[in-house]
Design an enzyme around this catalytic site. Structure first.
Site, mmCIF file in Angstrom:
data_model
loop_
_atom_site.group_PDB
_atom_site.id
_atom_site.type_symbol
_atom_site.label_atom_id
_atom_site.label_comp_id
_atom_site.label_asym_id
_atom_site.label_seq_id
_atom_site.Cartn_x
_atom_site.Cartn_y
_atom_site.Cartn_z
ATOM 1 N N LYS A 1 17.072 3.468 0.828
ATOM 2 C CA LYS A 1 17.855 3.301 2.062
ATOM 3 C C LYS A 1 18.994 2.318 1.771
ATOM 4 C CE LYS A 1 14.962 2.822 5.758
ATOM 5 N NZ LYS A 1 14.250 1.987 6.766
ATOM 6 N N GLU B 1 7.587 2.418 -6.175
ATOM 7 C CA GLU B 1 7.691 1.925 -4.791
ATOM 8 C C GLU B 1 7.866 3.114 -3.846
ATOM 9 O OE1 GLU B 1 7.028 -0.033 -2.574
ATOM 10 O OE2 GLU B 1 8.456 -1.691 -2.480
ATOM 11 N N ASP B 2 7.458 2.929 -2.599
ATOM 12 C CA ASP B 2 7.653 4.013 -1.622
ATOM 13 C C ASP B 2 9.097 4.061 -1.147
ATOM 14 O OD1 ASP B 2 7.440 1.587 -0.262
ATOM 15 O OD2 ASP B 2 6.079 2.319 1.283
ATOM 16 N N LYS C 1 0.800 -1.198 0.000
ATOM 17 C CA LYS C 1 0.000 0.000 0.000
ATOM 18 C C LYS C 1 0.840 1.259 0.000
ATOM 19 C CE LYS C 1 -2.926 -2.374 3.272
ATOM 20 N NZ LYS C 1 -3.381 -2.346 4.663
ATOM 21 N N GLY C 2 2.086 1.126 0.416
ATOM 22 C CA GLY C 2 2.921 2.296 0.717
ATOM 23 C C GLY C 2 3.058 3.318 -0.393
ATOM 24 N N ARG D 1 -0.123 6.798 7.449
ATOM 25 C CA ARG D 1 -0.027 6.885 5.989
ATOM 26 C C ARG D 1 -0.560 8.214 5.459
ATOM 27 N NH1 ARG D 1 1.228 1.713 3.937
ATOM 28 N NH2 ARG D 1 0.307 -0.028 5.041
ATOM 29 N N ASP E 1 3.693 3.580 6.530
ATOM 30 C CA ASP E 1 3.012 3.340 7.811
ATOM 31 C C ASP E 1 3.936 2.793 8.886
ATOM 32 O OD1 ASP E 1 3.408 0.699 6.654
ATOM 33 O OD2 ASP E 1 1.974 -0.025 8.149
ATOM 34 N N PHE F 1 13.608 4.537 10.552
ATOM 35 C CA PHE F 1 12.278 4.112 10.127
ATOM 36 C C PHE F 1 11.414 5.330 9.840
ATOM 37 C CE2 PHE F 1 8.129 2.052 10.217
ATOM 38 C CZ PHE F 1 8.420 0.945 9.440
ATOM 39 N N ASP G 1 14.512 -0.856 0.820
ATOM 40 C CA ASP G 1 15.246 -1.059 2.067
ATOM 41 C C ASP G 1 16.252 -2.188 1.847
ATOM 42 O OD1 ASP G 1 15.806 -0.869 4.813
ATOM 43 O OD2 ASP G 1 14.145 -2.152 5.380
HETATM 44 P P1 5GP Z 1 12.561 -4.239 1.249
HETATM 45 O O1 5GP Z 1 11.989 -5.481 0.654
HETATM 46 O O2 5GP Z 1 13.335 -3.381 0.298
HETATM 47 O O3 5GP Z 1 13.344 -4.542 2.509
HETATM 48 O O4 5GP Z 1 11.365 -3.416 1.818
HETATM 49 C C1 5GP Z 1 10.469 -2.741 1.075
HETATM 50 C C2 5GP Z 1 9.242 -2.438 1.894
HETATM 51 O O5 5GP Z 1 9.516 -2.390 3.305
HETATM 52 C C3 5GP Z 1 8.716 -1.078 1.573
HETATM 53 O O6 5GP Z 1 7.825 -1.104 0.499
HETATM 54 C C4 5GP Z 1 8.039 -0.670 2.852
HETATM 55 O O7 5GP Z 1 6.724 -1.155 2.883
HETATM 56 C C5 5GP Z 1 8.823 -1.361 3.942
HETATM 57 N N1 5GP Z 1 9.801 -0.426 4.555
HETATM 58 C C6 5GP Z 1 11.141 -0.450 4.462
HETATM 59 N N2 5GP Z 1 11.698 0.564 5.156
HETATM 60 C C7 5GP Z 1 10.663 1.248 5.693
HETATM 61 C C8 5GP Z 1 10.579 2.438 6.491
HETATM 62 O O8 5GP Z 1 11.553 3.095 6.866
HETATM 63 N N3 5GP Z 1 9.315 2.838 6.828
HETATM 64 C C9 5GP Z 1 8.186 2.155 6.459
HETATM 65 N N4 5GP Z 1 7.026 2.650 6.859
HETATM 66 N N5 5GP Z 1 8.241 1.043 5.698
HETATM 67 C C10 5GP Z 1 9.459 0.599 5.323
#
Ligand code: 5GP
Length: 172
Positions: free
Chosen positions: A128, A96-97, A40-41, A162, A156, A149, A100
């Protein structure tokens, strides 16, 4: 109550999205793009970004879950909702939002590539890089952010925040 401090203002985000919109419109000049938002992000970023694009776009969404109710990645990516349209032969731009660990987009990109699109590119509002676990590079990045974070503007913590217009660092 979790403590939060402002990190990116609404104005800064808006300005950067206008720049991204111009850059992407120029890169895809006169070509149609299938913009796929990751729910949803990314829903708020997606809504603002598509309105800054001057190229023809089709819009779709996927929903994935990798975190559950934790702020830590479980490393397991689950598709909850897939695209409603075929992406075969399309220029796909995943929205994507935040990237990470990179696991979510690495998985999604591979899955999309198997359906033989013309190409798959990635646009993320936030990146990140300090936490990357797989080599995943976004093609368009709004802001490179530190290992903290973040919430607000679609992001969220336990499904809250959000709707905030700015992006905050939250202590969880
Ligand atoms: P990844 O698979 O790259 O580790 O993570 C991607 C997803 O993790 C993002 O779409 C998001 O939903 C969540 N995420 C990663 N870092 C953060 C953060 O700092 N804040 C929030 N709210 N969600 C995060």
């Amino acid at each position: 109550m979790s403590r939060k401090k402002i990190f990116l203002t609404e104005e800064k985000i808006k300005h950067r999205i206008e720049q991204l919109g111009k850059e992407i419109s120029l890169a895809y000049l006169d070509q149609e793009v299938m913009v796929v938002g990751v729910l949803k992000g990314a829903f708020i970023f997606m809504a603002d970004l598509v309105r800054s694009l001057t190229i023809p776009v089709k819009v779709d969404f996927v929903a994935v879950s990798s975190y559950g109710f934790s702020s830590q990645s479980s490393g397991v990516v689950q598709i909850i909702k897939d695209t409603g349209q075929s992406i075969t032969n399309k220029q796909v731009l995943i929205i994507e939002d935040i990237v990470d660990t990179g696991l979510t987009l690495h998985y999604l990109k591979e899955r999309f590539l198997a359906r033989e699109p013309k190409e798959v590119k990635i646009c993320t509002l936030l990146d990140k890089p300090a936490r990357r676990e797989v080599p995943l590079k976004a093609d368009y990045v709004g802001f490179v952010v530190p290992d903290a974070f973040l919430v607000g503007y679609g992001l969220d913590y336990q499904e809250k925040y959000r709707n905030l217009r700015d992006i905050f660092i939250i202590e969880v």
